[in-house]
Design a protein around this motif. Structure first.
Motif, PDB file in Angstrom:
ATOM      1  N   ASN A 294     -48.908  -1.243 -22.735  1.00  0.00           N
ATOM      2  CA  ASN A 294     -50.087  -0.636 -22.903  1.00  0.00           C
ATOM      3  C   ASN A 294     -51.301  -1.725 -23.167  1.00  0.00           C
ATOM      4  O   ASN A 294     -51.797  -1.912 -23.893  1.00  0.00           O
ATOM      5  CB  ASN A 294     -49.920   0.155 -24.134  1.00  0.00           C
ATOM      6  CG  ASN A 294     -51.180   1.040 -24.321  1.00  0.00           C
ATOM      7  OD1 ASN A 294     -51.901   1.350 -23.466  1.00  0.00           O
ATOM      8  ND2 ASN A 294     -51.567   1.405 -25.535  1.00  0.00           N
ATOM      9  N   VAL A 295     -51.396  -2.092 -21.791  1.00  0.00           N
ATOM     10  CA  VAL A 295     -52.693  -3.252 -21.687  1.00  0.00           C
ATOM     11  C   VAL A 295     -53.474  -2.869 -20.640  1.00  0.00           C
ATOM     12  O   VAL A 295     -53.041  -1.713 -19.540  1.00  0.00           O
ATOM     13  CB  VAL A 295     -52.220  -4.377 -21.319  1.00  0.00           C
ATOM     14  CG1 VAL A 295     -51.630  -5.136 -22.795  1.00  0.00           C
ATOM     15  CG2 VAL A 295     -51.470  -4.836 -20.092  1.00  0.00           C
ATOM     16  N   GLY A 296     -54.886  -3.129 -20.379  1.00  0.00           N
ATOM     17  CA  GLY A 296     -55.650  -2.817 -19.325  1.00  0.00           C
ATOM     18  C   GLY A 296     -55.220  -3.159 -18.058  1.00  0.00           C
ATOM     19  O   GLY A 296     -54.688  -4.388 -17.888  1.00  0.00           O
ATOM     20  N   GLY A 297     -55.570  -2.657 -17.181  1.00  0.00           N
ATOM     21  CA  GLY A 297     -55.201  -3.322 -15.843  1.00  0.00           C
ATOM     22  C   GLY A 297     -54.077  -2.591 -15.073  1.00  0.00           C
ATOM     23  O   GLY A 297     -53.562  -3.141 -13.968  1.00  0.00           O
ATOM     24  N   MET A 298     -53.334  -1.761 -15.810  1.00  0.00           N
ATOM     25  CA  MET A 298     -52.023  -1.214 -15.331  1.00  0.00           C
ATOM     26  C   MET A 298     -52.411  -0.254 -14.210  1.00  0.00           C
ATOM     27  O   MET A 298     -53.327   0.563 -14.164  1.00  0.00           O
ATOM     28  CB  MET A 298     -51.291  -0.583 -16.409  1.00  0.00           C
ATOM     29  CG  MET A 298     -50.900  -1.421 -17.608  1.00  0.00           C
ATOM     30  SD  MET A 298     -49.483  -2.379 -16.915  1.00  0.00           S
ATOM     31  CE  MET A 298     -48.193  -1.253 -16.455  1.00  0.00           C
ATOM     32  N   PRO A 299     -51.733  -0.381 -12.887  1.00  0.00           N
ATOM     33  CA  PRO A 299     -51.959   0.426 -11.688  1.00  0.00           C
ATOM     34  C   PRO A 299     -51.522   1.859 -11.916  1.00  0.00           C
ATOM     35  O   PRO A 299     -50.457   2.141 -12.455  1.00  0.00           O
ATOM     36  CB  PRO A 299     -51.291  -0.313 -10.722  1.00  0.00           C
ATOM     37  CG  PRO A 299     -50.138  -1.178 -11.169  1.00  0.00           C
ATOM     38  CD  PRO A 299     -50.874  -1.579 -12.664  1.00  0.00           C
ATOM     39  N   GLY A 300     -52.310   2.794 -11.564  1.00  0.00           N
ATOM     40  CA  GLY A 300     -52.048   4.163 -11.211  1.00  0.00           C
ATOM     41  C   GLY A 300     -52.122   4.823 -12.488  1.00  0.00           C
ATOM     42  O   GLY A 300     -51.681   5.965 -12.671  1.00  0.00           O
ATOM     43  N   ILE A 301     -52.915   4.085 -13.674  1.00  0.00           N
ATOM     44  CA  ILE A 301     -53.202   5.000 -14.801  1.00  0.00           C
ATOM     45  C   ILE A 301     -54.035   6.306 -14.480  1.00  0.00           C
ATOM     46  O   ILE A 301     -53.861   7.217 -15.186  1.00  0.00           O
ATOM     47  CB  ILE A 301     -54.013   3.938 -15.855  1.00  0.00           C
ATOM     48  CG1 ILE A 301     -52.759   2.813 -16.295  1.00  0.00           C
ATOM     49  CG2 ILE A 301     -54.311   4.751 -17.038  1.00  0.00           C
ATOM     50  CD1 ILE A 301     -53.271   2.018 -17.152  1.00  0.00           C
ATOM     51  N   GLU A 302     -54.955   6.168 -13.635  1.00  0.00           N
ATOM     52  CA  GLU A 302     -55.837   7.126 -13.481  1.00  0.00           C
ATOM     53  C   GLU A 302     -55.440   8.004 -12.442  1.00  0.00           C
ATOM     54  O   GLU A 302     -56.243   9.031 -12.070  1.00  0.00           O
ATOM     55  CB  GLU A 302     -57.243   6.368 -13.042  1.00  0.00           C
ATOM     56  CG  GLU A 302     -57.888   5.435 -13.794  1.00  0.00           C
ATOM     57  CD  GLU A 302     -58.164   6.260 -15.244  1.00  0.00           C
ATOM     58  OE1 GLU A 302     -58.483   7.521 -15.322  1.00  0.00           O
ATOM     59  OE2 GLU A 302     -58.269   5.716 -16.501  1.00  0.00           O
ATOM     60  N   SER A 303     -54.207   7.483 -11.635  1.00  0.00           N
ATOM     61  CA  SER A 303     -53.840   8.361 -10.259  1.00  0.00           C
ATOM     62  C   SER A 303     -53.075   9.580 -10.894  1.00  0.00           C
ATOM     63  O   SER A 303     -52.127   9.481 -11.771  1.00  0.00           O
ATOM     64  CB  SER A 303     -53.178   7.430  -9.482  1.00  0.00           C
ATOM     65  OG  SER A 303     -52.656   8.453  -8.438  1.00  0.00           O
ATOM     66  N   PRO A 304     -53.132  10.833 -10.666  1.00  0.00           N
ATOM     67  CA  PRO A 304     -52.443  11.895 -10.766  1.00  0.00           C
ATOM     68  C   PRO A 304     -50.890  11.815 -10.292  1.00  0.00           C
ATOM     69  O   PRO A 304     -49.981  12.469 -10.699  1.00  0.00           O
ATOM     70  CB  PRO A 304     -53.094  13.062 -10.287  1.00  0.00           C
ATOM     71  CG  PRO A 304     -53.980  12.801  -9.002  1.00  0.00           C
ATOM     72  CD  PRO A 304     -54.285  11.147  -9.617  1.00  0.00           C
ATOM     73  N   TYR A 305     -50.814  10.851  -9.359  1.00  0.00           N
ATOM     74  CA  TYR A 305     -49.356  10.771  -8.708  1.00  0.00           C
ATOM     75  C   TYR A 305     -48.637   9.609  -8.997  1.00  0.00           C
ATOM     76  O   TYR A 305     -47.736   8.757  -8.648  1.00  0.00           O
ATOM     77  CB  TYR A 305     -49.475  10.743  -7.331  1.00  0.00           C
ATOM     78  CG  TYR A 305     -50.319  11.715  -6.509  1.00  0.00           C
ATOM     79  CD1 TYR A 305     -49.570  13.049  -6.091  1.00  0.00           C
ATOM     80  CD2 TYR A 305     -51.732  11.675  -6.019  1.00  0.00           C
ATOM     81  CE1 TYR A 305     -50.077  13.984  -5.879  1.00  0.00           C
ATOM     82  CE2 TYR A 305     -52.234  12.795  -5.595  1.00  0.00           C
ATOM     83  CZ  TYR A 305     -51.418  14.003  -5.372  1.00  0.00           C
ATOM     84  OH  TYR A 305     -52.187  14.978  -4.789  1.00  0.00           O
ATOM     85  N   GLY A 306     -49.316   8.811 -10.064  1.00  0.00           N
ATOM     86  CA  GLY A 306     -48.547   7.616 -10.777  1.00  0.00           C
ATOM     87  C   GLY A 306     -47.103   7.668 -11.271  1.00  0.00           C
ATOM     88  O   GLY A 306     -46.370   6.973 -10.890  1.00  0.00           O
ATOM     89  N   PHE A 307     -47.058   8.702 -11.897  1.00  0.00           N
ATOM     90  CA  PHE A 307     -45.689   8.756 -12.398  1.00  0.00           C
ATOM     91  C   PHE A 307     -44.487   9.429 -11.400  1.00  0.00           C
ATOM     92  O   PHE A 307     -43.491   8.561 -11.397  1.00  0.00           O
ATOM     93  CB  PHE A 307     -45.691  10.142 -13.431  1.00  0.00           C
ATOM     94  CG  PHE A 307     -44.377  10.461 -13.872  1.00  0.00           C
ATOM     95  CD1 PHE A 307     -43.550   9.569 -14.746  1.00  0.00           C
ATOM     96  CD2 PHE A 307     -43.554  11.654 -13.528  1.00  0.00           C
ATOM     97  CE1 PHE A 307     -42.306  10.010 -15.375  1.00  0.00           C
ATOM     98  CE2 PHE A 307     -42.370  11.764 -14.247  1.00  0.00           C
ATOM     99  CZ  PHE A 307     -41.673  11.046 -14.928  1.00  0.00           C
ATOM    100  N   LEU A 308     -45.337   9.931 -10.486  1.00  0.00           N
ATOM    101  CA  LEU A 308     -44.165  10.247  -9.131  1.00  0.00           C
ATOM    102  C   LEU A 308     -43.794   9.043  -8.594  1.00  0.00           C
ATOM    103  O   LEU A 308     -42.724   8.824  -7.956  1.00  0.00           O
ATOM    104  CB  LEU A 308     -44.867  11.364  -8.188  1.00  0.00           C
ATOM    105  CG  LEU A 308     -44.201  11.565  -6.973  1.00  0.00           C
ATOM    106  CD1 LEU A 308     -42.974  12.314  -7.530  1.00  0.00           C
ATOM    107  CD2 LEU A 308     -44.872  12.659  -6.201  1.00  0.00           C
ATOM    108  N   LEU A 309     -44.977   8.086  -8.153  1.00  0.00           N
ATOM    109  CA  LEU A 309     -44.740   6.917  -7.381  1.00  0.00           C
ATOM    110  C   LEU A 309     -43.505   5.942  -8.457  1.00  0.00           C
ATOM    111  O   LEU A 309     -42.814   5.337  -7.580  1.00  0.00           O
ATOM    112  CB  LEU A 309     -46.035   6.072  -7.410  1.00  0.00           C
ATOM    113  CG  LEU A 309     -46.901   6.908  -6.525  1.00  0.00           C
ATOM    114  CD1 LEU A 309     -48.445   6.171  -6.347  1.00  0.00           C
ATOM    115  CD2 LEU A 309     -46.258   6.852  -4.777  1.00  0.00           C
ATOM    116  N   VAL A 310     -43.871   6.098  -9.439  1.00  0.00           N
ATOM    117  CA  VAL A 310     -42.772   5.072 -10.465  1.00  0.00           C
ATOM    118  C   VAL A 310     -41.407   5.509 -10.336  1.00  0.00           C
ATOM    119  O   VAL A 310     -40.512   4.950 -10.039  1.00  0.00           O
ATOM    120  CB  VAL A 310     -43.481   5.074 -11.838  1.00  0.00           C
ATOM    121  CG1 VAL A 310     -42.289   4.438 -12.866  1.00  0.00           C
ATOM    122  CG2 VAL A 310     -44.710   4.332 -12.059  1.00  0.00           C
ATOM    123  N   CYS A 311     -41.292   6.927 -10.337  1.00  0.00           N
ATOM    124  CA  CYS A 311     -39.957   7.743 -10.155  1.00  0.00           C
ATOM    125  C   CYS A 311     -39.257   7.354  -8.770  1.00  0.00           C
ATOM    126  O   CYS A 311     -37.924   6.887  -8.778  1.00  0.00           O
ATOM    127  CB  CYS A 311     -40.170   8.941 -10.384  1.00  0.00           C
ATOM    128  SG  CYS A 311     -40.409   9.616 -12.076  1.00  0.00           S
TER     129      CYS A 311
END
Length: 331
Positions: A294-311
């Motif tokens: 939980n730090v700043g600069g993590m990619p995909g935090i603001e993207s609605p598809y971030g979780f899907l991309l991680v999966c």
């Protein structure tokens, strides 16, 4: 002819052998002043634990103190002693067929014998004596003390075959189950019980075999001419029984070894599967931990598809691992 069974005096059986295969029963009061005719001999069977029997043995039997002490010992192994070249002390063990007892819990029978008399003592009931009395009732029983001694020893030896057969049959059943299903594990408790019973029988039969061999070489004057042949046959029979017990012991050892090997293989397979699962999910756990910082600069935090991309990324890593493991033949 009736069987004498006088518990009050400790005398269980008293018979005079007529030398022709028959015998007549005696009461305890008949023993005093008893005179044997030519060709007759006496058999007395006592309860060793009875006080009256112990008193008679020490005061009225005419046996030496040494003989009485040996016959009344609390515990003894099979053995044979020759006294003055004309008297014999014999200690035998037989299978315990009394209710509630295990066959390997052997019964002890102790004998004093000479040319005109056989004295036997036991603590627990001995079925061989009943068979000898029944043989006398048919006029087919032993004629002399040496034949009576041999008859009892042979009867006790014959009864060993039943528990040996039972042990072998139990072992056959366990082996058949193991062969029919390779995944079937033999019953560990049953194998240990068979081994324990075989060991108990073997512990007493080994010295008994040796004493039969000694009697087969005996040259006591009151032995019947062919007695040594029958003692040698009993020796050979015990050798066969001991070989069977040794075979049972080896078969139990093989089954226990097979059981241990199958358990080890099962544990090995289980640990191998756990290792593969750990190997597959270790990179995924690393990614999940890294992305969970939980730090700043993590990619995909603001993207609605971030979780899907991680999966999808984790699924791709899992597929690559699966392919690599298959190539290495770990799966």
């Amino acid at each position: 002819m009736q069987m004498t069974n006088v518990v009050e005096s400790g005398l269980l059986h008293a018979f005079v052998m007529d030398g022709r295969g028959g015998a007549r029963g005696l009461a305890p009061e008949d023993l005093e002043g008893l005179c044997l005719e030519e060709g007759e001999s006496l058999w007395l069977h006592w309860d060793r634990g009875h006080v009256q029997a112990q008193r008679w043995l020490r005061t009225a039997s005419g046996l030496s103190v040494f003989s009485c002490d040996l016959l009344l010992e609390d515990a003894t192994r099979p053995r044979v002693l020759t006294l003055d070249d004309e008297q014999l002390l014999l200690f035998l063990r037989g299978v315990n067929f009394n209710p509630g007892a295990e066959p390997e819990d052997m019964v002890s029978a102790r004998f004093f014998a000479d040319s005109r008399r056989l004295v036997s003592l036991r603590l627990r009931p001995l079925h061989a004596t009943d068979e000898m009395i029944a043989a006398w009732a048919r006029s087919e029983g032993p004629k002399t003390p040496s034949e009576a001694l041999l008859y009892l020893a042979e009867s006790m030896t014959e009864k060993l075959e039943a528990p040996l057969t039972q042990l072998a049959e139990q072992l056959d059943e366990l082996e058949e189950r193991a062969e029919a299903d390779e995944r079937h594990l033999p019953e560990h408790g049953s194998l240990l019980q068979i081994r324990r019973r075989a060991a108990a029988l073997r512990r007493f039969l080994t010295p008994q075999r040796d004493l039969f061999a000694t009697l087969s070489r005996s040259r006591l004057s009151w032995f019947v001419a062919d007695d040594t042949v029958y003692w040698n046959e009993l020796n050979n029979r015990l050798i066969r029984y001991l070989e069977e017990l040794e075979s049972i012991r080896e078969r139990v050892a093989l089954l226990l070894e097979a059981e241990q090997q199958r358990r080890s293989e099962h544990v090995g397979r289980t640990l191998y599967r756990l290792a593969i699962i750990t190997g597959l999910f270790l990179p995924l756990s690393f990614l999940a931990g890294l992305l969970g910082v939980n730090v700043g600069g993590m990619p995909g935090i603001e993207s609605p598809y971030g979780f899907l991309l991680v999966c999808l990324l984790m699924a791709l890593v899992l597929a690559i691992e699966w392919w690599w493991f298959r190539r290495l033949r770990w799966l």
